[in-house]
Design an enzyme around this catalytic site. Structure first.
Site, PDB file in Angstrom:
ATOM      1  N   SER A  34     -21.833  19.716 -38.117  1.00  0.00           N
ATOM      2  CA  SER A  34     -22.800  20.278 -36.346  1.00  0.00           C
ATOM      3  C   SER A  34     -23.473  21.475 -37.875  1.00  0.00           C
ATOM      4  O   SER A  34     -24.868  20.895 -37.263  1.00  0.00           O
ATOM      5  CB  SER A  34     -22.367  21.402 -35.505  1.00  0.00           C
ATOM      6  OG  SER A  34     -21.416  22.187 -36.215  1.00  0.00           O
ATOM      7  N   ALA A  88     -18.216  23.025 -43.701  1.00  0.00           N
ATOM      8  CA  ALA A  88     -17.141  22.974 -44.156  1.00  0.00           C
ATOM      9  C   ALA A  88     -16.447  23.223 -43.119  1.00  0.00           C
ATOM     10  O   ALA A  88     -16.199  24.125 -41.537  1.00  0.00           O
ATOM     11  CB  ALA A  88     -16.925  24.132 -45.450  1.00  0.00           C
ATOM     12  N   GLY A 101     -13.184  16.895 -41.035  1.00  0.00           N
ATOM     13  CA  GLY A 101     -13.261  16.792 -40.127  1.00  0.00           C
ATOM     14  C   GLY A 101     -12.999  15.716 -38.962  1.00  0.00           C
ATOM     15  O   GLY A 101     -13.309  14.855 -39.038  1.00  0.00           O
ATOM     16  N   GLU A 108     -19.377  13.408 -49.143  1.00  0.00           N
ATOM     17  CA  GLU A 108     -19.476  14.214 -49.630  1.00  0.00           C
ATOM     18  C   GLU A 108     -18.609  15.093 -50.945  1.00  0.00           C
ATOM     19  O   GLU A 108     -19.827  15.834 -51.158  1.00  0.00           O
ATOM     20  CB  GLU A 108     -18.303  15.387 -48.214  1.00  0.00           C
ATOM     21  CG  GLU A 108     -19.305  15.410 -47.015  1.00  0.00           C
ATOM     22  CD  GLU A 108     -18.332  15.790 -45.759  1.00  0.00           C
ATOM     23  OE1 GLU A 108     -18.531  16.230 -44.931  1.00  0.00           O
ATOM     24  OE2 GLU A 108     -16.911  16.059 -46.261  1.00  0.00           O
ATOM     25  N   LYS A 126     -14.932  29.485 -39.598  1.00  0.00           N
ATOM     26  CA  LYS A 126     -14.489  28.845 -40.768  1.00  0.00           C
ATOM     27  C   LYS A 126     -14.303  29.072 -41.465  1.00  0.00           C
ATOM     28  O   LYS A 126     -13.850  28.590 -43.000  1.00  0.00           O
ATOM     29  CB  LYS A 126     -15.724  27.369 -40.815  1.00  0.00           C
ATOM     30  CG  LYS A 126     -15.757  27.006 -39.878  1.00  0.00           C
ATOM     31  CD  LYS A 126     -15.185  25.816 -39.199  1.00  0.00           C
ATOM     32  CE  LYS A 126     -15.517  25.233 -38.308  1.00  0.00           C
ATOM     33  NZ  LYS A 126     -16.897  23.987 -38.471  1.00  0.00           N
TER      34      LYS A 126
END
Length: 237
Positions: A34, A88, A101, A108, A126
């Site tokens: 996001s 992350a 996730g 990545e 996070k």
């Protein structure tokens, strides 16, 4: 933007782009998640960055690059990347991270490792001192489908997990497991607080059938965290 979390993500992403992507660069890696939406948004606001080549880590980031009218590239074409910016799921005080996730950890990691500089952008939720204390869904482990049961058995027998701490990730809107962009399955394994992420990464990687592990150790140069009050906290390795 009234949502403080979204505003924090946006500010962290904008600052990462402004400080780490330069017009003289050639190739930039674009991560998933996001927060990365705001990374591309900022790139599009900076015309001097439009001529660079952008390498995606997922279908999501590929779409962001194409829809933004940016030049799409691949790691095969550009094995050396100037900067990769990615989100992350959790980042510890040493800038080790849990990622995956969204089930894109293999791409990545490839794009992060190809980069001269790896930059993390995230919101304050996070951030933790020790991995496994904020992100409670477990370490994502991508496995070749025919080995998923044997990998689960190894996690139980060799790495001493309990049955309730290991789960094959199931899809939300279809019957059956999540399938990665590589055609693999994902196991989420709960290790509790992870004191030594690099050692755990090696242990899991050695299990036959493991394709990639969502532990990113000793890779990030800097992390930008959007705080609830609208400020940005910058942590350097």
């Amino acid at each position: 933007m009234s949502n403080p979390v979204e505003e924090g993500k946006r500010l962290a992403a904008y600052r990462a782009v402004d400080e780490y992507i330069k017009p003289e660069h050639k190739v930039i890696g674009i991560g998933s998640g996001s927060t990365v939406v705001y990374v591309v948004q900022r790139i599009l606001e900076r015309p001097e960055l439009k001529h660079l080549v952008y390498i995606p880590t997922s279908f999501q980031s590929k779409l962001l690059i194409i829809e933004g009218g940016l030049t799409l590239g691949s790691v095969e074409q550009y094995p050396v990347i100037d900067v990769t910016i990615d989100g992350a799921d959790e980042v510890d005080s040493q800038l080790n991270a849990i990622k995956g996730g969204g089930a894109c950890q293999f791409q990545e990691k490839v794009v992060a490792e190809a980069a001269k500089k790896f930059v993390i952008v995230a919101d304050y939720r996070k951030k933790s001192k020790i991995l496994g204390t904020q992100w409670l869904k477990g370490v994502p482990i991508e496995v070749v489908p025919l080995t998923y049961q044997s990998v689960i058995n190894s996690l139980l027998n060799k790495l001493s997990l309990q049955p309730q701490e290991v789960a094959l990730r199931m899809a939300v809107n279809k019957a059956g497991p999540v399938v990665t962009d590589n055609g693999n399955f994902v196991i989420d394994a709960h290790f509790g607080p992870i004191e030594d992420p690099a050692s755990l990464l090696k242990e899991i990687k050695l299990l036959t059938g493991v394709y990639e592990v969502g532990l990113f150790c000793n890779m990030a140069e800097v992390a930008f965290f959007g705080e609830a009050d609208g400020s940005v906290d910058v942590l350097k390795a």
